[in-house]
Structures are given as structure tokens and as C-alpha cells.
Design an enzyme around this catalytic site. Sequence first.
Site, PDB file in Angstrom:
ATOM      1  N   ASN A  90      45.980  56.864  60.637  1.00  0.00           N
ATOM      2  CA  ASN A  90      44.880  55.899  60.583  1.00  0.00           C
ATOM      3  C   ASN A  90      44.525  55.680  59.117  1.00  0.00           C
ATOM      4  OD1 ASN A  90      44.653  55.776  63.405  1.00  0.00           O
ATOM      5  ND2 ASN A  90      43.323  57.581  63.439  1.00  0.00           N
ATOM      6  N   GLY A  96      40.107  53.410  62.355  1.00  0.00           N
ATOM      7  CA  GLY A  96      39.710  54.675  62.972  1.00  0.00           C
ATOM      8  C   GLY A  96      39.762  55.873  62.043  1.00  0.00           C
ATOM      9  N   HIS A 103      46.267  62.512  56.343  1.00  0.00           N
ATOM     10  CA  HIS A 103      46.678  63.391  57.445  1.00  0.00           C
ATOM     11  C   HIS A 103      47.506  62.610  58.451  1.00  0.00           C
ATOM     12  CE1 HIS A 103      42.718  61.683  58.454  1.00  0.00           C
ATOM     13  NE2 HIS A 103      43.124  61.651  59.720  1.00  0.00           N
TER      14      HIS A 103
HETATM   15  P1  AMP Z   1      40.950  60.281  61.559  1.00  0.00           P
HETATM   16  O1  AMP Z   1      39.898  59.743  62.510  1.00  0.00           O
HETATM   17  O2  AMP Z   1      42.294  59.606  61.664  1.00  0.00           O
HETATM   18  O3  AMP Z   1      40.429  60.295  60.138  1.00  0.00           O
HETATM   19  O4  AMP Z   1      41.225  61.773  61.998  1.00  0.00           O
HETATM   20  C1  AMP Z   1      40.365  62.814  61.716  1.00  0.00           C
HETATM   21  C2  AMP Z   1      40.550  63.818  62.807  1.00  0.00           C
HETATM   22  O5  AMP Z   1      40.025  65.043  62.373  1.00  0.00           O
HETATM   23  C3  AMP Z   1      39.861  63.461  64.131  1.00  0.00           C
HETATM   24  O6  AMP Z   1      40.840  63.359  65.161  1.00  0.00           O
HETATM   25  C4  AMP Z   1      38.907  64.646  64.347  1.00  0.00           C
HETATM   26  O7  AMP Z   1      38.814  65.028  65.714  1.00  0.00           O
HETATM   27  C5  AMP Z   1      39.545  65.724  63.501  1.00  0.00           C
HETATM   28  N1  AMP Z   1      38.645  66.760  63.022  1.00  0.00           N
HETATM   29  C6  AMP Z   1      37.411  66.595  62.494  1.00  0.00           C
HETATM   30  N2  AMP Z   1      36.902  67.794  62.119  1.00  0.00           N
HETATM   31  C7  AMP Z   1      37.840  68.724  62.429  1.00  0.00           C
HETATM   32  C8  AMP Z   1      37.913  70.153  62.294  1.00  0.00           C
HETATM   33  N3  AMP Z   1      36.908  70.865  61.742  1.00  0.00           N
HETATM   34  N4  AMP Z   1      39.025  70.784  62.731  1.00  0.00           N
HETATM   35  C9  AMP Z   1      40.036  70.077  63.297  1.00  0.00           C
HETATM   36  N5  AMP Z   1      40.039  68.742  63.437  1.00  0.00           N
HETATM   37  C10 AMP Z   1      38.952  68.061  63.008  1.00  0.00           C
END
Ligand code: AMP
Length: 117
Positions: A90, A96, A103
Site C-alpha cells: 500500500n 490504505g 513494508h
Molecule cells: P498499511 O495499512 O499498509 O500501512 O499496513 C500497516 C499494517 O500494520 C496494518 O495491516 C496493521 O494491522 C499493522 N500493524 C499496526 N500495528 C502493528 C503492530 N504493533 N504489530 C503488527 N502489525 C501492526
Amino acid sequence: MVGEPQDDCLFCKIAAGQIPADVVRETETTVAFRDIHPQAPTHVLVIPKVHHPDAASLAAAEPGIAADLLREAGQVAGDEKLESYRIVFNTGSGAGQTVFHAHAHVLGGRGMQWPPG
Ligand code: AMP
Ligand code: ZN
């Protein structure tokens, strides 16, 4: 400096071990851990240890580490025994993105629709 850890970045803190995560793989340059809100039976995030705001910025600045990220995404899929899976980057809030540290989402273990939502 480009790539330096950011004080306010959640994934820099996870990469440094300052915030706990369910880590499934780690290399010199990357960490892979389970997403806290899984969207599929397998939902693993692969991050570079260096800070770049998104995947394309990472690839432009440090292409070798971008390749490490993709290789690790494939290794996660192998570890999870996924024959089919999706790698998602994303980029931008409209797409999103909520964490502005590059990542890859590795998603699998269920059927996937196309086009994505
Ligand atoms: P995005 O929305 O593509 O930026 O992805 C960020 C992702 O990080 C989302 O799917 C969240 O559920 C995940 N996320 C947020 N905080 C944490 C955390 N502490 N540990 C693992 N995943 C996380
Ligand atoms: Zn960061």
C-alpha cells in the site's frame, strides 16, 4: 539522514526490538512479523530495518535491500506453505497505507479476489 531510524515510527521501533512483535523471520536487513490485525489466515509484514516511507522510495535509495524484502516475502510464503499468495505494498493514505515505513504484506491461506478493493 535517509534510512536513519525515526523516533515516531512504529516499524523502526519493531525493527529495533523496542516494541514486541510476533517475529517469524529476521535477516541482517529485514524483519518479518505477523500483522496484528490479520486479513487472511497468513498475514505477515516484511520490513526493512532501515527507514524509508514506502516501497518505491526504498527501491530508489537502497535497491539491494528492496530485493532482500522481496526475497524474504517469498521465504515467508514458503515457510507458511502457501502455493498462492499476494504481496501488497500500500502506498499513500488513499491506497490504505497507515504506517509510513516501507513494508510488504504477505497474504495467503484463502481465496483472493481481483480487482482488489
Ligand atoms: P498499511 O495499512 O499498509 O500501512 O499496513 C500497516 C499494517 O500494520 C496494518 O495491516 C496493521 O494491522 C499493522 N500493524 C499496526 N500495528 C502493528 C503492530 N504493533 N504489530 C503488527 N502489525 C501492526
Ligand atoms: Zn521507520
